[in-house]
Motif scaffolding. Structure first.
Motif, mmCIF file in Angstrom:
data_model
loop_
_atom_site.group_PDB
_atom_site.id
_atom_site.type_symbol
_atom_site.label_atom_id
_atom_site.label_comp_id
_atom_site.label_asym_id
_atom_site.label_seq_id
_atom_site.Cartn_x
_atom_site.Cartn_y
_atom_site.Cartn_z
ATOM 1 N N SER A 1 -0.508 6.757 6.109
ATOM 2 C CA SER A 1 -0.166 5.508 5.411
ATOM 3 C C SER A 1 0.116 4.358 6.361
ATOM 4 O O SER A 1 0.381 3.246 5.933
ATOM 5 C CB SER A 1 1.071 5.731 4.532
ATOM 6 O OG SER A 1 2.229 5.894 5.337
ATOM 7 N N ARG B 1 3.030 -5.190 4.576
ATOM 8 C CA ARG B 1 2.513 -5.128 3.201
ATOM 9 C C ARG B 1 3.545 -5.637 2.197
ATOM 10 O O ARG B 1 3.212 -6.328 1.232
ATOM 11 C CB ARG B 1 2.098 -3.700 2.857
ATOM 12 C CG ARG B 1 0.921 -3.161 3.663
ATOM 13 C CD ARG B 1 0.399 -1.866 3.063
ATOM 14 N NE ARG B 1 1.411 -0.819 2.982
ATOM 15 C CZ ARG B 1 1.617 0.104 3.911
ATOM 16 N NH1 ARG B 1 0.876 0.102 5.021
ATOM 17 N NH2 ARG B 1 2.551 1.027 3.759
ATOM 18 N N ASP C 1 5.067 -1.258 -2.890
ATOM 19 C CA ASP C 1 4.262 -0.807 -1.754
ATOM 20 C C ASP C 1 4.232 0.719 -1.691
ATOM 21 O O ASP C 1 3.172 1.307 -1.446
ATOM 22 C CB ASP C 1 4.823 -1.357 -0.443
ATOM 23 C CG ASP C 1 4.108 -0.764 0.759
ATOM 24 O OD1 ASP C 1 2.927 -1.115 0.979
ATOM 25 O OD2 ASP C 1 4.706 0.105 1.444
ATOM 26 N N ILE D 1 0.627 2.621 -1.883
ATOM 27 C CA ILE D 1 0.089 3.349 -0.731
ATOM 28 C C ILE D 1 -0.073 4.828 -1.068
ATOM 29 O O ILE D 1 -1.040 5.477 -0.645
ATOM 30 C CB ILE D 1 0.974 3.153 0.528
ATOM 31 C CG1 ILE D 1 0.193 3.527 1.795
ATOM 32 C CG2 ILE D 1 2.253 3.957 0.450
ATOM 33 C CD1 ILE D 1 -0.961 2.618 2.112
ATOM 34 N N ALA E 1 -3.078 5.169 -3.248
ATOM 35 C CA ALA E 1 -4.272 5.044 -2.406
ATOM 36 C C ALA E 1 -4.553 6.341 -1.656
ATOM 37 O O ALA E 1 -5.709 6.666 -1.373
ATOM 38 C CB ALA E 1 -4.093 3.887 -1.423
ATOM 39 N N TYR F 1 -4.851 -1.914 0.255
ATOM 40 C CA TYR F 1 -4.812 -0.525 -0.204
ATOM 41 C C TYR F 1 -6.240 -0.128 -0.571
ATOM 42 O O TYR F 1 -6.635 -0.140 -1.744
ATOM 43 C CB TYR F 1 -3.871 -0.376 -1.402
ATOM 44 C CG TYR F 1 -2.495 -0.960 -1.162
ATOM 45 C CD1 TYR F 1 -1.478 -0.193 -0.594
ATOM 46 C CD2 TYR F 1 -2.214 -2.289 -1.492
ATOM 47 C CE1 TYR F 1 -0.216 -0.736 -0.359
ATOM 48 C CE2 TYR F 1 -0.961 -2.835 -1.263
ATOM 49 C CZ TYR F 1 0.035 -2.056 -0.695
ATOM 50 O OH TYR F 1 1.281 -2.593 -0.455
#
Length: 679
Positions: free
Chosen positions: A364, A373, A464, A468, A471, A516
């Motif tokens: 990450s 981010r 975030d 993440i 993702a 992402y």
């Protein structure tokens, strides 16, 4: 069908499951289920009675004053084929023969009984209940198997497991000791009718229930958790009065102390006042986590240098108290050392470059990347909500240093203090509150941030983490949510609602997509929508109806859900249900875009059109106002349906009338799809 006849023969029952010391961290979630699970097993054995449950650190106790000596008798009933097909030429048909074979009975045992205005072949018999003393071992075996403490252990050479080794199971029924065989074998203990009291006392053979409870009390075991609670509370009140202090009664800590003591004894101690230089959260956390102490305060609400320790002994000697003071002082001395070291090394004006070397989660990126981010997320929220420049700077500056305290010695020692320590280490008063509140809410029951800065910093951090992990395809499934993403999404929604933040989920996710790479926006949207059900105490169909409106702004969606709830809580909800059904039955595609007023020839349709026209001219924006106004159409709509023929042969007239209904539906649809609502 089974009918039960209750036994009138009852006697007292006592079961004590004696174990090695039970860890509170494992039992705290299951302890509230223990009694119901025991009763569930009893019901499965056709035993119905009142049972009390008590526990101490080393024992689970079940006591019933009116335990049946026998199972309830059962009248078992069986319905066979209908009489109309049971016989042919006075001979049993194959259906009847099959019924007889299944029950293994002769034809002369059959009766005829009516059910649902129809006659059937019928058979019943009474099954006498077995003696409870012959069942109690299996009951305990099944009960122990039903318990789920998360982690369990095995000991000796046994295959079974339990939270801690079982050392004895003491059973008295009708004041007779009941010996077991399978329990001893499964859990490898030697069953005896001796009871183990407090550790400072000697074991004793017990032969009746009254003596059992008397023996425990006389030997310093307060077996009732409810009584231990009262003892602790009353002794703390005495200390408060004697020393003119206030005690912070942390409920979680109190529950733990109740669970780990058999003979609670409250003592008051004091540590050196020099340690009050530490942030109060450090002192409180050190006392709670490491020592199980309660913090104390002055009457003005300030933390003082006193503490409450609840010991599990009968002694109140200064030796015990002084030992606790020495241990606490050593821990606070370490904390003071960490604190002053951190004040020297903490990077106060920018993201600490050392965070580049710490990976947030595998694949990450680093914590340094996470900060970057989060700043992008905050930038979008600030812009969408027109946050003024000075507040926006506070937000971005807070995020910039928000993870720096993760490198501190104090947070390394007390992970619970992340964020909080950063608020003490920064010299910038503008950032202190946001840093302290950046992880709020921590649970469903804790407070949300109190400032707009803390709110947006918290949203950026949580969003975030969600994005993440999505993702990386680390998405919660079933009951598994190792990264607490559901709680994070719920926290975001609560903050948005409280601070009335504009938060167009689809637009925000689309803007963030470059950060992402592999994220699928629709999955994140659905994840947030699913959390609405967990947060809002409303009919799920209402949430679905609001989502159907294609509303992507979370705040507006919440307002729409609350507005639609007005429909199902209305005293006229049944009328609305029928009305919506009639509207849904008429809805259809039509090529007409606008209502043709020249085709309005009946009074009812003219009235409805005028009402629609009046509604539109109000330009209502509040979902609640829109729904309230549209619900006011009820009488005129009902009159329209009653008096107007919609499906007439004239196509233009028919489509114009359908369009009138479509228009009303479309106005509702701006808030939610009324077809989705179930009442």
């Amino acid at each position: 069908m089974i009918l039960r006849k209750l036994s009138l023969n009852i006697s007292p029952l006592l079961i004590e499951i004696f174990t090695e010391e039970l860890p509170f961290s494992a039992i705290k979630k299951e302890i509230s289920n223990v009694l119901e699970k025991f009763k569930k097993v009893l019901r499965a054995y056709n035993i119905d009675c009142n049972v009390d449950f008590f526990y101490t650190p080393r024992r689970l106790i079940f006591h019933s004053k009116n335990f049946p000596l026998k199972q309830s008798d059962e009248i078992k009933e069986f319905f066979g084929p209908p009489l109309s097909i049971a016989y042919q030429n006075n001979e049993p048909t194959s259906a009847t023969k099959g019924f007889l074979k299944r029950l293994n009975i002769s034809q002369d045992k059959l009766q005829i009984k009516a059910k649902d205005n129809k006659e059937f072949l019928f058979y019943s018999y009474k099954q006498e209940g077995r003696d409870s003393k012959d069942l109690i071992e299996n009951i305990i075996l099944e009960f122990l198997d039903s318990l789920s403490f998360g982690k369990s252990m095995q000991w000796g050479s046994i295959e079974a497991s339990f939270i801690r080794p079982i050392r004895n199971i003491f059973i008295l029924m009708d004041d007779k000791f009941i010996k077991t065989k399978d329990l001893e074998k499964k859990y490898q203990f030697n069953q005896v009718n001796k009871i183990v009291p407090h550790r400072i006392c000697s074991n004793k053979e017990i032969n009746n229930i009254k003596d059992y409870f008397t023996f425990l009390r006389d030997n310093f075991v307060i077996y009732s958790q409810y009584e231990r609670y009262e003892i602790i509370i009353n002794q703390i009140k005495e200390v408060e009065s004697k020393f003119n202090i206030k005690v912070e009664l942390d409920r979680e800590l109190l529950d733990e102390i109740i669970a780990i003591t058999e003979n609670p004894n409250v003592l008051f101690g004091e540590f050196d006042k020099k340690f009050l230089e530490l942030p109060k959260e450090v002192i409180i956390t050190s006392m709670k986590i490491n020592q199980k102490y309660f913090a104390t305060y002055t009457n003005d609400g300030l933390l003082n240098n006193g503490f409450i320790v609840v010991c599990n002994t009968i002694s109140t000697s200064d030796l015990i108290l002084n030992g606790n003071i020495r241990v606490l002082s050593a821990r606070l001395e370490d904390a003071l050392f960490f604190y002053y070291n951190d004040l020297k090394s903490f990077v106060k004006d920018k993201c600490d470059l050392r965070l580049k070397n710490i990976e947030f989660i595998q694949d990450s990126g680093s914590l340094y990347d996470k900060v970057g981010r989060e700043k992008e997320i905050a930038k979008i929220i600030i812009l969408n909500n027109k946050i003024n420049e000075s507040v926006a700077k506070n937000i971005q500056d807070s995020i910039e240093i928000s993870k720096n305290d993760l490198l501190s010695e104090m947070v390394n020692e007390f992970g619970e203090l992340q964020g909080i320590m950063g608020s003490y280490y920064t010299d910038n008063d503008r950032l202190k509150q946001a840093l302290k509140e950046q992880y709020l809410p921590l649970t469903e029951d804790t407070n949300i941030p109190s400032s707009i800065e803390g709110a947006i910093v918290s949203i950026a951090n949580k969003l975030d983490s969600i994005l993440i992990l999505f993702a990386l395809n680390k998405i919660p499934s079933g009951s598994k949510d190792p990264f607490a993403l559901r709680r994070a999404a719920g926290g975001i929604i609560k903050i948005i609602e409280y601070f009335k933040l504009e938060f167009n989920l689809e637009e925000i996710l689309d803007s963030l997509k470059p950060f992402y790479k592999k994220i699928e926006i629709y999955r994140v949207k659905n994840f947030f929508y699913e959390r609405l059900e967990g947060i809002l105490n409303v009919n799920q169909s209402i949430i679905n109806a609001a989502i159907k409106s294609k509303q992507n702004d979370i705040l507006k969606l919440l307002e729409q859900i609350k507005a639609l709830e007005l429909i199902v809580i209305s005293p006229n909800k049944n009328d609305y249900k029928m009305l919506f059904k009639r509207v849904a039955n008429i809805l259809t595609d039509t090529t007409k875009k606008d209502i043709d007023t020249s085709l309005l020839i009946e009074n009812r349709e003219i009235e409805l059109y005028n009402r629609i026209d009046c509604f539109r001219k109000q330009n209502l924006t509040s979902p609640s106002s829109i729904i309230k106004e549209l619900l006011g159409f009820k009488d005129i709509l009902e009159a329209f349906f009653d008096d107007i023929m919609i499906n007439v042969e004239n196509k233009d007239l028919r489509e114009n009338r359908i369009l009138l209904i479509n228009v009303i539906y479309e106005e509702f649809f701006k808030v939610g799809d009324i077809k989705e609502i179930s009442f």
